[in-house]
Design an enzyme around this catalytic site. Structure first.
Site, short mmCIF file in Angstrom:
data_model
loop_
_atom_site.label_atom_id
_atom_site.label_comp_id
_atom_site.label_asym_id
_atom_site.label_seq_id
_atom_site.Cartn_x
_atom_site.Cartn_y
_atom_site.Cartn_z
N CYS A 86 0.84 -1.20 0.00
CA CYS A 86 0.00 0.00 0.00
C CYS A 86 0.88 1.26 0.00
O CYS A 86 1.56 1.53 -0.98
CB CYS A 86 -0.98 -0.05 1.17
SG CYS A 86 -2.28 1.17 1.01
N HIS A 180 -3.64 -5.02 0.79
CA HIS A 180 -3.00 -5.44 2.04
C HIS A 180 -2.99 -6.97 2.14
O HIS A 180 -4.00 -7.57 2.51
CB HIS A 180 -3.76 -4.86 3.25
CG HIS A 180 -3.52 -3.41 3.44
ND1 HIS A 180 -2.51 -2.91 4.22
CD2 HIS A 180 -4.15 -2.33 2.92
CE1 HIS A 180 -2.52 -1.58 4.18
NE2 HIS A 180 -3.51 -1.21 3.40
N GLU A 182 -1.54 -8.64 4.39
CA GLU A 182 -1.40 -9.07 5.78
C GLU A 182 -2.74 -9.28 6.49
O GLU A 182 -2.78 -9.89 7.56
CB GLU A 182 -0.53 -8.06 6.56
CG GLU A 182 -1.14 -6.67 6.80
CD GLU A 182 -0.94 -5.69 5.65
OE1 GLU A 182 -0.95 -6.13 4.49
OE2 GLU A 182 -0.82 -4.48 5.91
N SER A 234 0.99 -10.21 37.87
CA SER A 234 -0.45 -9.95 38.03
C SER A 234 -1.23 -11.25 38.13
O SER A 234 -2.41 -11.24 38.44
CB SER A 234 -0.95 -9.18 36.82
OG SER A 234 -0.88 -10.02 35.68
N SER A 240 3.67 -13.39 33.75
CA SER A 240 4.26 -14.68 34.16
C SER A 240 5.31 -15.14 33.16
O SER A 240 6.41 -15.56 33.53
CB SER A 240 3.19 -15.76 34.26
OG SER A 240 2.21 -15.39 35.19
#
Ligand code: XMP
Length: 524
Positions: A86, A180, A182, A234, A240
């Protein structure tokens, strides 16, 4: 990273498109390591990474606009394959001697959404995929267009709105797509990108999460040296995985802090403690701050004030604990790519605050710490794959996201310990039913909410007057938009029956049928 350890890679130059992250994903799905660099830092990234190919992203800017971004010239002179997507196609055409015109000229006002192109010539990008004369669906989103391509290029596919839907200079291995590849709305897009990295760039596609783990461990060691790192856990998968990876890299130089604010799900604290202490032997400080949080939340009903209090108190507690262990040089965070993308946005002015999201931002400056963010290039499902690679139990890896302010934003009105306890029980029953039905992994997030509304009910021969519990479940890919999960009626009936029977304090259950937008996922 030292040269001998550099993986074969693709450098993605970001001009601020909303979907640049998806290019990185597609490249990694093709088994090749990639990194995204904003156009302003692309030259530096190019020198450091020594990529084997380059992809130029889309952009909200227009090439004819004054001050719009350009790719560093060295990229065109490096003798490497380039794929311009693009804006990337347009900027490459412009910089190599072609012409791009603004969409507002004349009749043309752009091409947006689904479009069809016709293949006019063979091209390495189409290897084994598209044949001359075929029509294929692609996704377009452009106002400007190339009106004269640069010397050396030829047209290999056209569409109604973009005569230069795909252009190629096979000799230099430069390719440009106006559409695009993707995004998922270009059904063959992932394969086109795979053709670019395998057939054009000649890369093997043997990059794996194991290789990523090795690379990151080495990078963390280089960044941290002999410094001390502190990591706020958290209980979620991101922090983690970040902590376990960092521990693998630097061992005892890492300390993890887990603040129990009393707003956690059932057994969450025990699960975190067991995993970190018993499973991984990682130094863990658990702070019991329930009373402090409950005292501060007493009487507060305003959602933003609740969020602000929790965010601030979290930082205060974290800072106190960090000071107790003598401070640290680095703060580790499980920041993911979707969290980063907004900050590199090309135009990015401040957006409206819908909710003040809770994080540990502000701490690094206050405590003079640098950030370690080993997951910055990853998406949620890639973090999960890395977690599995690091041996995290499935129950942790697959967990639904849980917000920092925890149950406080699932209890509209005043938050008390009693109400948290009631909600914890209802939430655990709901999730238990979801797991038993085998639906947990099909849902982005599911949770119970405790409403500040009492209704009348009847149980046995008695009148009840208790709280209402709301159930919520949504599907989403990034939490930015969400659809309601369509449970069968019998499933919801089963949850309602169990919750009303097993949880004292709740006598009615409702299901939330609001998508995002216009709703948000959490209730506050
Ligand atoms: P909303 O409610 O804004 O939530 O649609 C989108 C996603 O973000 C999570 N969320 C948070 N996560 N701190 C977090 O770490 C927060 O303050 C916070 N607020 C919402 C929410 O659970 C959902 O996944």
């Amino acid at each position: 990273m030292d040269a001998e350890h550099l993986p074969d890679s693709i450098l993605i130059v970001d001009f601020g498109s909303q979907v640049t992250q998806l290019i990185a994903r597609r490249v990694r799905e093709a088994g090749v390591y990639s990194e995204i660099a904003p156009f302003s830092l692309a030259e530096e990234a190019f020198a450091r990474l020594r990529p084997k190919g380059i992809i130029l992203s889309g952009s909200p800017a227009g090439v004819p606009e004054e001050g719009s971004p350009r790719a560093p010239e060295v990229l065109f002179e490096a003798g490497l394959p380039i794929l311009g997507i693009c804006y990337g196609q347009q900027v490459m055409s412009h910089q190599l001697g072609g012409k791009v015109e603004a969409g507002t000229d004349g009749e043309w006002d752009g091409e947006f959404g689904r479009a069809y192109l016709t293949v006019t010539k063979d091209c390495t990008l189409f290897d084994g995929l598209w044949q001359v004369g075929e029509r294929h669906q692609v996704w377009m989103s452009h106002g400007d267009k190339v009106t004269r391509f640069a010397p050396g290029f030829e047209i290999v596919a056209t569409s109604d709105g973009a005569p230069f839907a795909v252009i190629a200079d096979e000799e230099r291995k430069f390719y440009g797509t106006q559409f695009h590849p993707e995004v998922v709305h270009t059904p063959d897009g992932g394969k086109l990108i795979a053709n670019f990295v395998h057939h054009v760039c000649g890369l093997a596609g043997d990059w794996t999460m194991a290789a990523y783990r090795e690379t990151k461990v080495r990078e963390i060691r280089e960044q941290v040296g002999t410094g001390r790192v502190i990591c706020g856990l958290s209980g979620g998968v991101d922090s983690s995985v970040a902590a376990i990876l960092i521990h693998e890299a630097i061992g005892e130089q890492l300390t993890c802090v887990f603040v129990d604010h009393g707003l956690l799900r059932l057994n969450e604290r025990e699960q975190v403690e067991t995993m970190f202490r018993d499973h991984y032997n990682i130094p863990l400080v658990v702070v019991d701050a329930e009373e402090r949080f409950m005292a501060g939340l007493a009487g507060e009903t305003d959602p933003e004030k609740k969020r602000k209090f929790i965010g601030k108190t979290f930082i205060d507690v974290f800072e106190e604990e960090a000071n107790k262990i003598g401070g640290a040089d680095f703060l580790a965070q499980g920041t993911l790519y979707p969290d980063v993308i907004e900050s590199v946005s090309f135009t990015g002015g401040p957006s409206v605050t819908i909710k003040s999201h809770h994080n540990v931002g502000g701490l690094p400056e206050r405590m003079n710490m640098k950030l370690v963010e080993p997951l910055r290039e990853l998406f949620k499902d890639e973090v999960r794959a890395l977690g599995r690679e690091l041996g995290l139990p499935e129950i942790f890896v697959g967990r639904h996201p849980f917000p920092g302010p925890g149950l406080a934003i699932r209890i509209p009105g005043e938050v008390t310990k009693d109400r948290c306890d009631i909600l914890r029980k209802a939430d655990a029953i709901y999730l238990d039913e979801i797991r038993k039905a085998g639906l947990y992994d099909a849902i982005w997030q599911a949770f119970a909410v405790l409403l500040p509304v009492k209704t009348v009910g009847v149980m046995g021969d008695y009148r009840t007057y208790d709280s209402v519990c709301g159930l919520r479940a949504v599907t989403s890919t990034d939490g930015m938009t969400a659809d309601v999960y369509p449970f069968p009626a019998e499933f919801l009936t089963q949850c309602a029956t169990r919750i009303v029977n097993e949880v004292k304090g709740i006598n009615r259950v409702v299901y939330d049928y609001t998508s995002k937008p216009p709703g948000t996922i959490e209730w506050e």
